[in-house]
Design an enzyme around this catalytic site. Sequence first.
Site, PDB file in Angstrom:
ATOM      1  N   LEU A  33       0.822  -1.207   0.000  1.00 42.20           N
ATOM      2  CA  LEU A  33       0.000   0.000   0.000  1.00 42.20           C
ATOM      3  C   LEU A  33       0.863   1.268   0.000  1.00 42.20           C
ATOM      4  O   LEU A  33       2.038   1.234   0.373  1.00 42.20           O
ATOM      5  CB  LEU A  33      -0.891   0.013   1.243  1.00 42.20           C
ATOM      6  CG  LEU A  33      -1.988  -1.043   1.320  1.00 42.20           C
ATOM      7  CD1 LEU A  33      -2.542  -1.108   2.740  1.00 42.20           C
ATOM      8  CD2 LEU A  33      -3.095  -0.744   0.316  1.00 42.20           C
ATOM      9  N   GLY A  37       6.295   2.288   3.212  1.00 43.28           N
ATOM     10  CA  GLY A  37       7.736   2.486   3.323  1.00 43.28           C
ATOM     11  C   GLY A  37       8.518   1.865   2.183  1.00 43.28           C
ATOM     12  O   GLY A  37       9.741   1.727   2.267  1.00 43.28           O
ATOM     13  N   LYS A  38       7.839   1.520   1.091  1.00 43.30           N
ATOM     14  CA  LYS A  38       8.505   0.870  -0.044  1.00 43.30           C
ATOM     15  C   LYS A  38       9.698   1.679  -0.542  1.00 43.30           C
ATOM     16  O   LYS A  38      10.793   1.139  -0.725  1.00 43.30           O
ATOM     17  CB  LYS A  38       7.511   0.658  -1.197  1.00 43.30           C
ATOM     18  CG  LYS A  38       6.407  -0.324  -0.917  1.00 43.30           C
ATOM     19  CD  LYS A  38       5.500  -0.520  -2.130  1.00 43.30           C
ATOM     20  CE  LYS A  38       4.844   0.733  -2.631  1.00 43.30           C
ATOM     21  NZ  LYS A  38       3.936   1.372  -1.627  1.00 43.30           N
ATOM     22  N   SER A 106       1.602  -1.605  -7.256  1.00 42.83           N
ATOM     23  CA  SER A 106       1.237  -2.775  -8.074  1.00 42.83           C
ATOM     24  C   SER A 106       0.161  -3.609  -7.378  1.00 42.83           C
ATOM     25  O   SER A 106       0.418  -4.723  -6.926  1.00 42.83           O
ATOM     26  CB  SER A 106       2.466  -3.615  -8.435  1.00 42.83           C
ATOM     27  OG  SER A 106       3.342  -3.831  -7.362  1.00 42.83           O
TER      28      SER A 106
END
Length: 198
Positions: A33, A37-38, A106
């Site tokens: 989501l 923190g991606k 994604s």
Amino acid sequence: MTDNLVWHPVTIDAAWRARIKGQRPCVLWFTGLSGTGKSTIANALELALAECGKHTYLLDGDNLRLGLCRDLGFSDADRQENIRRVAEVARLFVDAGMLVITAFISPFQRDREMARELIGEGAFIEVFIDTPLDECERRDPKGLYRKARSGLIANFTGVSSAYEPPLNPQVHIRTMGHDLPAIVAQLLDYLVEKGFLS
């Protein structure tokens, strides 16, 4: 449309490029989501790999949306095309012998599977950056959840558009209770264990 095109063979192939760089190329496909923190984790991992002398490239969702994918919106069809373009670019970097990190919401399983098929099973590592929705909304670093809840953003993942969590990711990162160095260490350990790093 492609009837008159012929793939042109090249002498320097993917194996040669990987050998020159002394590494086994792959794509670490971060999914999760907004607000998990991606991008922060991806940046820290790339830094750790670069400090080990590895050849890397980071493909970040917002950055590509500002360039290569700036003509796309956020309908399901546009999201699918966004992921297709990213996967094609990532595949080129793998062919160049790079360790690629992608940071994209994604949200749909079918699109991530399409990316896996384009890149190749042996080079695609699905990394689920797992943070509860309420925590993502609490963080809301870009103020997007607030706008989505107010009706200012349509088709926002987790609010008005679905997120389909990975069913069997190669790496499952639970961010709650784990600091950034520990998460990066988990990813590096995986890469060593699977032979992508020595």
